[in-house]
Design a protein around this motif. Structure first.
Motif, PDB file in Angstrom:
ATOM      1  N   THR A  16       0.827  -1.203   0.000  1.00  0.00           N
ATOM      2  CA  THR A  16       0.000   0.000   0.000  1.00  0.00           C
ATOM      3  C   THR A  16       0.863   1.256   0.000  1.00  0.00           C
ATOM      4  OG1 THR A  16      -1.672  -1.192   1.291  1.00  0.00           O
ATOM      5  CG2 THR A  16      -1.882   1.192   1.182  1.00  0.00           C
TER       6      THR A  16
ATOM      7  N   VAL B 101       0.377   5.759   0.118  1.00  0.00           N
ATOM      8  CA  VAL B 101      -0.531   6.898   0.248  1.00  0.00           C
ATOM      9  C   VAL B 101       0.169   8.106  -0.366  1.00  0.00           C
ATOM     10  CG1 VAL B 101       0.269   7.456   2.593  1.00  0.00           C
ATOM     11  CG2 VAL B 101      -1.935   8.311   1.793  1.00  0.00           C
TER      12      VAL B 101
ATOM     13  N   VAL C 250      -5.090   6.543  -1.939  1.00  0.00           N
ATOM     14  CA  VAL C 250      -4.563   5.235  -1.561  1.00  0.00           C
ATOM     15  C   VAL C 250      -4.258   4.456  -2.834  1.00  0.00           C
ATOM     16  CG1 VAL C 250      -4.984   3.137  -0.243  1.00  0.00           C
ATOM     17  CG2 VAL C 250      -5.978   5.312   0.528  1.00  0.00           C
TER      18      VAL C 250
ATOM     19  N   ASP D 236      -2.266   0.861  -4.677  1.00  0.00           N
ATOM     20  CA  ASP D 236      -1.727  -0.476  -4.458  1.00  0.00           C
ATOM     21  C   ASP D 236      -0.265  -0.517  -4.910  1.00  0.00           C
ATOM     22  OD1 ASP D 236      -1.694  -0.734  -7.231  1.00  0.00           O
ATOM     23  OD2 ASP D 236      -3.434  -2.064  -7.312  1.00  0.00           O
TER      24      ASP D 236
ATOM     25  N   VAL E 145      -6.870   2.993  -5.248  1.00  0.00           N
ATOM     26  CA  VAL E 145      -7.789   2.143  -4.496  1.00  0.00           C
ATOM     27  C   VAL E 145      -8.894   2.970  -3.862  1.00  0.00           C
ATOM     28  CG1 VAL E 145      -7.989   0.565  -2.530  1.00  0.00           C
ATOM     29  CG2 VAL E 145      -5.989   0.432  -4.041  1.00  0.00           C
ATOM     30  N   ARG E 146      -8.522   4.135  -3.341  1.00  0.00           N
ATOM     31  CA  ARG E 146      -9.488   4.987  -2.661  1.00  0.00           C
ATOM     32  C   ARG E 146      -8.974   6.414  -2.669  1.00  0.00           C
ATOM     33  NH1 ARG E 146     -12.356   3.810   3.260  1.00  0.00           N
ATOM     34  NH2 ARG E 146     -13.429   5.809   3.460  1.00  0.00           N
TER      35      ARG E 146
ATOM     36  N   ARG F  76      -2.022  -2.073   6.109  1.00  0.00           N
ATOM     37  CA  ARG F  76      -3.437  -1.974   6.477  1.00  0.00           C
ATOM     38  C   ARG F  76      -3.834  -0.591   6.975  1.00  0.00           C
ATOM     39  NH1 ARG F  76      -6.446  -5.278  11.472  1.00  0.00           N
ATOM     40  NH2 ARG F  76      -8.264  -3.885  11.576  1.00  0.00           N
TER      41      ARG F  76
ATOM     42  N   LEU G  68      -6.996   5.783   8.588  1.00  0.00           N
ATOM     43  CA  LEU G  68      -7.845   4.944   7.752  1.00  0.00           C
ATOM     44  C   LEU G  68      -7.454   3.477   7.921  1.00  0.00           C
ATOM     45  CD1 LEU G  68      -9.887   4.401   5.439  1.00  0.00           C
ATOM     46  CD2 LEU G  68      -8.031   4.900   3.829  1.00  0.00           C
ATOM     47  N   ASP G  69      -8.428   2.638   8.249  1.00  0.00           N
ATOM     48  CA  ASP G  69      -8.241   1.188   8.335  1.00  0.00           C
ATOM     49  C   ASP G  69      -8.714   0.593   7.006  1.00  0.00           C
ATOM     50  OD1 ASP G  69      -8.414  -1.559   8.761  1.00  0.00           O
ATOM     51  OD2 ASP G  69      -9.139  -1.364  10.820  1.00  0.00           O
ATOM     52  N   LEU G  70      -7.777   0.143   6.190  1.00  0.00           N
ATOM     53  CA  LEU G  70      -8.154  -0.373   4.873  1.00  0.00           C
ATOM     54  C   LEU G  70      -8.940  -1.676   4.961  1.00  0.00           C
ATOM     55  CD1 LEU G  70      -5.176   0.205   2.415  1.00  0.00           C
ATOM     56  CD2 LEU G  70      -7.373   1.369   2.500  1.00  0.00           C
ATOM     57  N   ARG G  71      -8.688  -2.472   5.997  1.00  0.00           N
ATOM     58  CA  ARG G  71      -9.378  -3.753   6.114  1.00  0.00           C
ATOM     59  C   ARG G  71     -10.873  -3.543   6.364  1.00  0.00           C
ATOM     60  NH1 ARG G  71      -6.861  -8.021  10.117  1.00  0.00           N
ATOM     61  NH2 ARG G  71      -5.193  -7.774   8.568  1.00  0.00           N
TER      62      ARG G  71
ATOM     63  N   GLY H 150     -12.330  -0.432   6.210  1.00  0.00           N
ATOM     64  CA  GLY H 150     -12.809   0.734   5.482  1.00  0.00           C
ATOM     65  C   GLY H 150     -13.148   1.904   6.377  1.00  0.00           C
TER      66      GLY H 150
END
Length: 326
Positions: free
Chosen positions: A87, A89, A105, A107, A113-114, A132, A157-160, A162
């Motif tokens: 990941t 940012v 965000v 990959d 991703v976001r 994560r 932000l918690d990617l797992r 969301g």
């Protein structure tokens, strides 16, 4: 022109203006976000040093141990950048009225991703070792830690899951053994532990700064010591590199230190210049950071031994936001 004709022209003009505004709003609402990726061939697959090339504003790559000029460009345009795990940012501002800033965000292939709108000027960014957990800090007012006239917003932000915490300011804070409340509390410079639960950050209040340890599971923060800003946790999670205020001279107020978390003892690093950066660990022995550049460059990236020995060495000219990937 008679009054009736004047009224008709006025109504027509208002309708045209309203229609144009509505069209702009609809266009802006449905506009597909631009991808942050660069030329498509630049990824985070190769080991080495990644950083922001201050001449182009884009992320570049330089294999560790190679000559300083041997860099590959073509990465995304970012004002702040960090990566870990799979990941990355990227904090960037985009033109518009008013200008907008985003935390993007990505990959490992630098595909978006976001995207999260952020209310201020990009300043700090971090990703946990697993990829994560992400955090970023923006200046809401002002543009320098060297003055008291600034305000920050720090998000996690918690990617797992969301789940996005837009501002840390409401986290329950314990200071000097008691629950603390104050309207001037500001957080910045988050760094995550390997368990994706514990984190460290800076909190300021009443003209003082503190190193705090936070807990995601019970959403709490506890001040550990005073005068420690922009912490960066070592890969083995035993030490924190930070900047310490050593002077009231606003031109050169800070110096880099390392804190042993087991003993809470600190020592200065060999870099004697004032470092206004959140340092990054290249490995368990080496700390990297940005300083104002030479020969007209915006900044250069340097490295220094974490044990306080040795001397600073120049890693990359015209570079900021360094991160080492294996």
């Amino acid at each position: 022109m008679n009054p009736r004709t004047q009224l008709a022209v006025l109504v027509t003009t208002i309708l045209l203006l309203a229609g144009g505004s509505l069209g702009y709003v609809l266009h802006s609402t449905h506009r597909k976000p631009q991808l942050a990726a660069g030329d498509g061939s630049f990824t985070l697959e190769g080991p080495g040093l990644y950083f922001r090339d201050t001449a182009t504003g884009r992320i570049a790559h330089q294999p560790l141990g190679t000559p300083r000029g041997a860099r590959a460009g073509g990465g995304p345009a970012c004002e702040r950048f960090y990566a870990a795990g799979d990941t990355a940012v990227c904090l960037r501002r985009e033109p518009g009225v008013p200008p907008r800033a985003y935390a993007i965000v990505l990959d490992r292939h630098l595909r978006e991703v976001r995207r999260v709108a952020v209310p201020g000027i990009p300043n700090r960014a971090r990703v946990s070792a697993s990829g994560r957990m992400l955090s970023w800090t923006v200046f809401a007012v002002g543009d320098s830690y060297a003055t008291s006239a600034f305000s920050t917003r720090t998000a996690i932000l918690d990617l797992r899951s969301g789940y996005l915490i837009k501002s840390m300011e409401e986290i329950p804070l314990t200071l000097a053994g008691a629950r603390y409340h104050a309207p001037d509390v500001n957080y910045w410079g988050v760094t995550f532990a390997r368990d994706d639960n514990l984190f460290y950050a800076t909190v300021s209040t009443k003209g003082h700064t503190y190193l705090v340890r936070g807990n995601m599971a019970d959403w709490s923060a506890t001040a550990l010591r005073e005068n420690a800003e922009c912490p960066s946790l070592s890969p083995d999670n035993t030490r924190i590199a930070f900047k310490k205020k050593v002077s009231d001279d606003t031109a050169a107020p800070w110096r880099l230190y390392v804190l042993d978390l087991a003993t809470m003892r600190e020592h200065p690093l060999a870099e004697r210049g004032s470092v206004d950066d959140q340092a990054a660990w290249l490995d368990d022995r080496t700390v990297a950071y940005a300083l104002p550049g030479r020969a007209g460059r915006a900044s250069d990236t340097w490295a220094v031994p974490a044990d306080g020995s040795g001397a600073p060495r120049l890693l990359a000219e015209g570079a900021s936001s360094p991160v080492s990937l294996g």
